[in-house]
Motif scaffolding. Structure first.
Motif, short mmCIF file in Angstrom:
data_model
loop_
_atom_site.label_atom_id
_atom_site.label_comp_id
_atom_site.label_asym_id
_atom_site.label_seq_id
_atom_site.Cartn_x
_atom_site.Cartn_y
_atom_site.Cartn_z
N LYS A 94 92.37 35.15 11.41
CA LYS A 94 91.21 34.99 10.52
C LYS A 94 89.92 34.97 11.32
O LYS A 94 88.94 35.65 10.97
N GLU A 95 89.89 34.18 12.40
CA GLU A 95 88.69 34.10 13.24
C GLU A 95 88.43 35.43 13.94
O GLU A 95 87.27 35.83 14.12
N ILE A 97 89.17 38.50 12.80
CA ILE A 97 88.60 39.45 11.84
C ILE A 97 87.12 39.15 11.62
O ILE A 97 86.29 40.06 11.58
N ASP A 98 86.78 37.87 11.50
CA ASP A 98 85.37 37.50 11.31
C ASP A 98 84.54 37.90 12.52
O ASP A 98 83.42 38.41 12.38
N HIS A 99 85.09 37.69 13.72
CA HIS A 99 84.38 38.04 14.95
C HIS A 99 84.18 39.55 15.02
O HIS A 99 83.09 40.03 15.39
N ALA A 101 84.04 41.59 12.51
CA ALA A 101 83.07 41.96 11.46
C ALA A 101 81.65 41.80 11.98
O ALA A 101 80.81 42.69 11.80
N LYS A 102 81.38 40.67 12.64
CA LYS A 102 80.05 40.46 13.22
C LYS A 102 79.76 41.51 14.28
O LYS A 102 78.65 42.03 14.37
N PRO A 140 86.39 43.66 7.06
CA PRO A 140 85.93 42.79 5.97
C PRO A 140 84.84 41.83 6.43
O PRO A 140 85.00 41.12 7.43
N GLY A 141 83.71 41.84 5.72
CA GLY A 141 82.60 40.97 6.05
C GLY A 141 81.50 41.64 6.86
O GLY A 141 80.39 41.13 6.95
N ALA A 142 81.80 42.81 7.47
CA ALA A 142 80.82 43.47 8.33
C ALA A 142 79.57 43.88 7.56
O ALA A 142 78.45 43.77 8.06
N ASN A 144 78.12 42.53 4.89
CA ASN A 144 77.24 41.40 4.61
C ASN A 144 76.51 40.93 5.87
O ASN A 144 75.31 40.63 5.83
N TYR A 145 77.23 40.88 6.99
CA TYR A 145 76.58 40.51 8.24
C TYR A 145 75.48 41.51 8.60
O TYR A 145 74.39 41.14 9.04
#
Length: 266
Positions: A94-95, A97-99, A101-102, A140-142, A144-145
């Motif tokens: 999870k972390e 994927i978020d990393h 995305a950023k 996922p999330g890229a 929005n960032y």
């Protein structure tokens, strides 16, 4: 079959040539090699300590590297790993994927930053966007960032007209891929029409500036909305009699965005 494949490859790039492999095992080896190569490039960019060096590494990242990352996320870790380590700790799924995305968002903004530097030019904007913006490789999330980073850049920096055009083109593409409203769509439409009009009606110097920035018909149709286009045409022609060449240019642009009836709708 091979001729059809060759024709498809040539449509993507004149230098792209398909190669026949003897076995499925050979194909697996090539795929794994390419995955490792692109993941290694991505890992190098992630851990680059020097800020300027990391910015240069970020600019080089494109769809290949993030496509490899998405595949790697679904492979056993003994085959391939994404080396995202933050404060000495290897990130879990999870972390991670978020990393990523950023990181993908930062790679897009790094490209924009590279165009802001004096003397740098946006070389074939549509090609640069094609290399980076594809729905299947978005982390996922890229998106929005990226929109947050672009908004921050707009609040802190002033841009030349060509660089603002690139920023708005990037924003519009992100919104189109995510299928979310573009809060600055009218501004993007104005800049798009301005660039297309200068390409058709400007002097040689204007055309030289505009040529590398012009986006494809497909990209124009996915990012320019009908109501914004109608309002922009009204703005262009309102208030005074216009020469026929203005209407001819608008008609060409209307066809490009898929609205040939545009002049009749104002």
């Amino acid at each position: 079959m091979i001729e059809n494949t060759r024709a498809y490859c040539q449509s993507l790039s004149p230098d792209l040539e398909p190669h026949i492999l003897p076995t499925i095992h050979s194909l697996q080896k090539v795929v794994l090699y390419q995955l490792r190569y692109n993941i290694d490039h991505l890992n190098h960019s992630v851990i680059e300590a020097d800020k300027d060096a990391q910015m240069g590494a970020l600019v080089q990242l494109d769809a290949r590297h993030f496509a490899a990352a998405k595949v790697a996320l679904n492979l056993p870790q003994d085959l391939i790993q994404i080396g995202c380590i933050v404060k000495g700790v290897r990130l879990k799924e999870k972390e991670l994927i978020d990393h990523l995305a950023k990181f993908q968002a930062e790679s897009w903004c790094a490209l924009l930053n590279s165009w802001i530097k004096p003397g740098n030019k946006a070389l074939n904007l549509d090609n640069q966007l094609s290399r980076r913006f594809c729905k299947s490789i978005l982390i996922p999330g890229a998106a929005n960032y990226a929109l947050e980073l672009l908004a921050e850049m707009q609040s802190k920096l002033s841009f030349s007209r060509p660089v603002e055009y690139c920023l708005q083109a990037m924003r519009a593409n992100i919104c189109a891929l995510e299928e979310i409203p573009n809060s600055q769509s009218s501004r993007w439409t104005m800049l798009f029409f301005e660039a297309e009009m200068r390409l058709r009606l400007g002097d040689d110097a204007s055309k030289e500036i505009m040529n590398p920035l012009i986006i494809s018909e497909e990209r124009a149709r996915s990012t320019i909305h009908l109501q914004d286009a109608v309002e922009e045409v009204v703005r262009i022609v309102a208030g005074r009699e216009q020469p026929q060449e203005i209407f001819d240019a608008i008609e060409e642009i209307a066809v490009k965005i898929g609205c040939p009836q545009l002049l009749g709708m104002r």
